[in-house]
Each structure stands twice: as C-alpha cells, then as structure tokens.
Scaffold this active site. Sequence first.
Site, mmCIF file in Angstrom:
data_model
loop_
_atom_site.group_PDB
_atom_site.id
_atom_site.type_symbol
_atom_site.label_atom_id
_atom_site.label_comp_id
_atom_site.label_asym_id
_atom_site.label_seq_id
_atom_site.Cartn_x
_atom_site.Cartn_y
_atom_site.Cartn_z
ATOM 1 N N HIS A 268 0.881 -1.178 0.000
ATOM 2 C CA HIS A 268 0.000 0.000 0.000
ATOM 3 C C HIS A 268 0.916 1.225 0.000
ATOM 4 C CE1 HIS A 268 -3.451 2.423 0.578
ATOM 5 N NE2 HIS A 268 -3.824 2.090 1.786
ATOM 6 N N HIS A 307 -1.851 -1.910 -10.025
ATOM 7 C CA HIS A 307 -2.838 -1.346 -9.112
ATOM 8 C C HIS A 307 -4.087 -2.202 -9.176
ATOM 9 C CE1 HIS A 307 -5.370 1.642 -7.152
ATOM 10 N NE2 HIS A 307 -4.232 2.157 -6.718
ATOM 11 N N ASP A 363 3.124 5.800 -6.534
ATOM 12 C CA ASP A 363 4.344 5.652 -5.741
ATOM 13 C C ASP A 363 5.600 5.588 -6.588
ATOM 14 O OD1 ASP A 363 3.091 5.495 -3.190
ATOM 15 O OD2 ASP A 363 2.302 3.561 -3.820
HETATM 16 C C1 LIG Z 1 -0.824 -2.960 -6.211
HETATM 17 C C2 LIG Z 1 -0.919 -4.480 -6.212
HETATM 18 C C3 LIG Z 1 -0.864 -4.962 -4.738
HETATM 19 C C4 LIG Z 1 -2.266 -4.881 -6.828
HETATM 20 O O1 LIG Z 1 -2.405 -6.244 -6.677
HETATM 21 P P1 LIG Z 1 -3.600 -7.117 -7.263
HETATM 22 O O2 LIG Z 1 -4.699 -6.255 -7.764
HETATM 23 O O3 LIG Z 1 -3.940 -8.119 -6.237
HETATM 24 O O4 LIG Z 1 -2.969 -7.786 -8.549
HETATM 25 P P2 LIG Z 1 -2.257 -9.204 -8.615
HETATM 26 O O5 LIG Z 1 -1.221 -9.322 -7.545
HETATM 27 O O6 LIG Z 1 -3.318 -10.249 -8.700
HETATM 28 O O7 LIG Z 1 -1.503 -9.096 -10.003
HETATM 29 C C5 LIG Z 1 -2.001 -9.549 -11.242
HETATM 30 C C6 LIG Z 1 -0.849 -10.112 -12.053
HETATM 31 O O8 LIG Z 1 0.132 -9.086 -12.302
HETATM 32 C C7 LIG Z 1 1.381 -9.409 -11.677
HETATM 33 N N1 LIG Z 1 1.877 -8.216 -11.002
HETATM 34 C C8 LIG Z 1 1.136 -7.330 -10.285
HETATM 35 N N2 LIG Z 1 1.901 -6.314 -9.885
HETATM 36 C C9 LIG Z 1 3.134 -6.558 -10.358
HETATM 37 C C10 LIG Z 1 4.349 -5.846 -10.272
HETATM 38 N N3 LIG Z 1 4.412 -4.701 -9.593
HETATM 39 N N4 LIG Z 1 5.451 -6.355 -10.854
HETATM 40 C C11 LIG Z 1 5.364 -7.538 -11.537
HETATM 41 N N5 LIG Z 1 4.237 -8.247 -11.673
HETATM 42 C C12 LIG Z 1 3.133 -7.765 -11.072
HETATM 43 C C13 LIG Z 1 1.050 -10.510 -10.647
HETATM 44 O O9 LIG Z 1 2.169 -11.329 -10.400
HETATM 45 C C14 LIG Z 1 -0.067 -11.215 -11.342
HETATM 46 O O10 LIG Z 1 0.490 -12.018 -12.354
HETATM 47 P P3 LIG Z 1 -0.182 -13.450 -12.724
HETATM 48 O O11 LIG Z 1 -1.541 -13.118 -13.259
HETATM 49 O O12 LIG Z 1 0.745 -14.047 -13.711
HETATM 50 O O13 LIG Z 1 -0.248 -14.215 -11.428
HETATM 51 C C15 LIG Z 1 0.224 -5.126 -7.026
HETATM 52 O O14 LIG Z 1 0.166 -4.664 -8.373
HETATM 53 C C16 LIG Z 1 1.587 -4.834 -6.421
HETATM 54 O O15 LIG Z 1 2.020 -5.543 -5.526
HETATM 55 N N6 LIG Z 1 2.306 -3.776 -6.936
HETATM 56 C C17 LIG Z 1 3.581 -3.391 -6.354
HETATM 57 C C18 LIG Z 1 3.373 -2.643 -5.058
HETATM 58 C C19 LIG Z 1 2.858 -1.233 -5.303
HETATM 59 O O16 LIG Z 1 3.388 -0.504 -6.129
HETATM 60 N N7 LIG Z 1 1.851 -0.862 -4.510
HETATM 61 C C20 LIG Z 1 1.321 0.483 -4.535
HETATM 62 C C21 LIG Z 1 -0.086 0.506 -4.988
HETATM 63 S S1 LIG Z 1 -0.613 2.201 -5.166
#
Ligand SMILES: CC(C)(COP(=O)(O)OP(=O)(O)OC[C@H]1O[C@@H](n2cnc3c(N)ncnc32)[C@H](O)[C@@H]1OP(=O)(O)O)[C@@H](O)C(=O)NCCC(=O)NCCS
Length: 432
Positions: A268, A307, A363
């Site tokens: 987050h 996101h 971010d």
């Molecule tokens: C923001 C976040 C938690 C959203 O998660 P979510 O909606 O649950 O999405 P998922 O984790 O299901 O991701 C979907 C797919 O994209 C991939 N993915 C998501 N974010 C990724 C990233 N930052 N880098 C690489 N791969 C990523 C996942 O591995 C997943 O791949 P798959 O379908 O092959 O399993 C996630 O994108 C993340 O961890 N990002 C990095 C942290 C971040 O920047 N957070 C700030 C948010 S404002």
Amino acid sequence: MSQETLTITDNRTKQSYTLPIEHGTIRAIDLRQIKTGPEDFGLMTYDPAFMNTASCRSRITFIDGDRGILHYRGYPIEVLAEHCSFLEVAFLILFGDLPTETELKNWVSQITHHTMLHETTKKFMEGFRYNAHPMAMLVTTVAALSTVYPDARAIDDPNNRLLQIKRLIGKMPSIAAMSYRHSLGFPYVYPDNDLNYAENFMNMLFRMVEPKYVANPVLARALDILFILHADHEQNCSANVMRSVGSAQADPYLTTAAAAAALSGPLHGGANEEVLKMIDEIGSKENVPAYVKRSKEGHSKLMGFGHRVYKNYDPRAKIIKRTAEQVFEVTGRNPKLEIALELERIALEDDYFIKRKLYPNVDFYSGIIYQAMGFKPEMFTVLFAIPRTAGWLAQWQEMLTDSEQKIARPRQVYAGHDVRPFLPIEKRSPSW
Ligand SMILES: CC(C)(COP(=O)(O)OP(=O)(O)OC[C@H]1O[C@@H](n2cnc3c(N)ncnc32)[C@H](O)[C@@H]1OP(=O)(O)O)[C@@H](O)C(=O)NCCC(=O)NCCS
C-alpha cells in the site's frame, strides 16, 4: 418485469429468484433467501480481498481505473492539482464542495490553530529508539492522541467530530516532522502559524538555527500538489480499515492510527519506499532489462507498478512526473530518475506488463521527488499519511452518518474440523 433485475435459478432446488439490480450491483443479503431447505443458512458470496464487493455508497472519490480517471467530489484531479491548495481540497473532500473565500480563510485559520502538540506528546516521542521507523512512530503517536483527547469518544456529536477532524489535520504534519527530527537526533521545531500548511511542515522538518524559516516556493508548492494527489483514493486498504475500525465506534485517533498502520504496508503506501530500494538495487540504466526479466520470472515485483483498480496509467503518476521536473530545476536532477524512466520505458513495451495492464502508480515517481527534496526513504509513507488523513476522516464521517452502515463484520466459509473428541494432554501427538 423490470429490466433492472437478475433472475437466478438454483439448480439444487430448480427454484428461481428475481433480485433487483441497483447501480450495477445486487445486494448480497438478497441471496440469503436462496436455500435448499428451512435448515439451510442461505446463499452467501465468497469474495476474498473484496475483489468484487462494494462495501458502501460513497460520494467522495470516483475512479475509472480502465480510463485512468480520478475525481474528488466531481472535480478531476488534474484541475484540483493545478488550481487549489491542499487545505482547499481537504475542505472539498470533507464537506462536499469547494470553499468560498471566507470559508477557506476560516478553515485555514482553524487548522493552523490546531498544529501545536501537547507537551506530553514530545515526551512520548522521546521514548522511541533512535532508529525507530518514522511511520511506526507516527502510527503510535496518533493513537496516543486518544489519551490526550478523551472527549473524542463522543463520535455521535457532529461538532465534536469536526473538532477532532481539525485537530488531526492540523497535528499530522507536526507529528510527522517530530518523528523525522527524532530519527535524526535534532531538536523539535514548533509550528509557525504565519506559514501555509506545506511551508509550515517544511519549517518543522528543516529549520535549524535561522530565526525564521523561509521555504522555497517551488518545493512548497510541489509538496502541496503531492498532498492533493494523495488526499483520498476511495475504498483502498487503509480507507477500508478506517471504515471498519470506525464502525466499531472507536475514537478517531485510534481509528486513524489503524488506517495509518494499513498504509505502512509495502503493498500500500509503503510502496514508495520500496521503489527507491528497488532503484538502488538496480543501480544503473544498463541493469534495467535484467531486473525486468527477473520480475517477469516472479523473483520480485516491480514496486510502484500495478494497481488493483487502475488498469491504465495512474493519473496521479502523470502529474507527479511533471512536478518532478519543476522540483529538479531547484534541486538538480535526481540521477535515479534516469533509471526510473528506463524502467518505465522497458516495462511499458513488454508483453508481460501490457497483458496484465501494469502501469506506474502514484508511488513510482513520488519517492524520487521526495528524495530530491532531502527526505530519507523511511519518511516517504509518512508524507503519504499526512494528506490521506483528510480522506480517511471524510470516509469515516460518511460511514458514521450512513444509516445503512453497521459494525463491519464479514462472514466466513468455515473450512476447519468438525466437532471432535477432546484428548487429555498426555495423549496428544505433536502438531509441529
Ligand atoms: C498494487 C498491487 C498490490 C495490486 O495487486 P492485485 O490487484 O492483487 O494484482 P495481482 O497481484 O493479482 O496481479 C495480477 C498479475 O500481475 C502481476 N503483477 C502485479 N503487480 C506486479 C508488479 N508490480 N510487478 C510484476 N508483476 C506484477 C502478478 O504477479 C499477477 O500475475 P499473474 O496473473 O501471472 O499471477 C500489485 O500490483 C503490487 O504488488 N504492486 C507493487 C506494489 C505497489 O506498487 N503498490 C502500490 C499501490 S498504489
């Protein structure tokens, strides 16, 4: 039969049910009537991580994640970032409309007069270890304000709520600055009420021996814009915590501390700190392709990418990228920007990221600006928490005044043991 309905046939019983559809949703409670017999509890939905569940009606923030659109109370974020101050936007978020000149003047004056912290807060802060994380200090100190303002428990009184809202918005920068100075071992600086919100925050952070702190106007405005961009983001993890804890009628200090705790997580608000760590780990532009490859292989996520809601470029990231250029004219270009730009370029051309609609989020660039302004990465999430307090409090007020809301209490699908015989201790085998 109205078009705005959903007809469901339960293949277990062959019975059909017609449920109303409103705002593209059905009410989960309407499913409860779907039973196999009088003993059946009724159908529920299973939705881990709230992937497809609206938990409230809200009039505060609108996001269209596919189109990369963000509005506060009907105003596009780009317009607010260009024309408003953070406190003006905080007023909008909290009260629903932009303030008139007189309203804004009063609001700013009231917030400014709540920036002082009780002296016991200083003593409390002094108890933290020299290397305590500023976000942990912030969360703890906000919770501790509950001991200073026991009157805050009267959450049903709108005037009382308003007083606590002003206190929290006023005091958040003071606590944040105190945690920063504590981690550096510098004496705390008292607020200067002649300065605006962002300038005063900079004063409490950076003032040393000069009799009066004068903030660089470009940096102060950049900080104010960053505050506007972070002020609210509808039902994200910390807003959901704010509503959930608040629904138990905990006081606003404890509730805000809980929301801030959620924000501290690396998935987050903690992501901005992780972005800087990632860029340091990458080290130089040449190493970017190898890092992206590793991320695609599942070794690490690209922090600041992806996101839950945005499946397009985060509109806040676009504004931050522009603001970064203005900041760098004052501070000099942060060399990390080159690595970030290269990372963005390569990722946005890559099939893995295109297919999953992973774009830079808020971010991704914010940490690079913060670092150029002189902040340590540990402070980045604290900088997020200050403006988000306005959003949390708006969500909290909306929840408390919504007659449909009650204490938040999800159901579960129980997957544990059926009832089993009790074994005396000498007859039990080790479980691990
Ligand atoms: C923001 C976040 C938690 C959203 O998660 P979510 O909606 O649950 O999405 P998922 O984790 O299901 O991701 C979907 C797919 O994209 C991939 N993915 C998501 N974010 C990724 C990233 N930052 N880098 C690489 N791969 C990523 C996942 O591995 C997943 O791949 P798959 O379908 O092959 O399993 C996630 O994108 C993340 O961890 N990002 C990095 C942290 C971040 O920047 N957070 C700030 C948010 S404002």
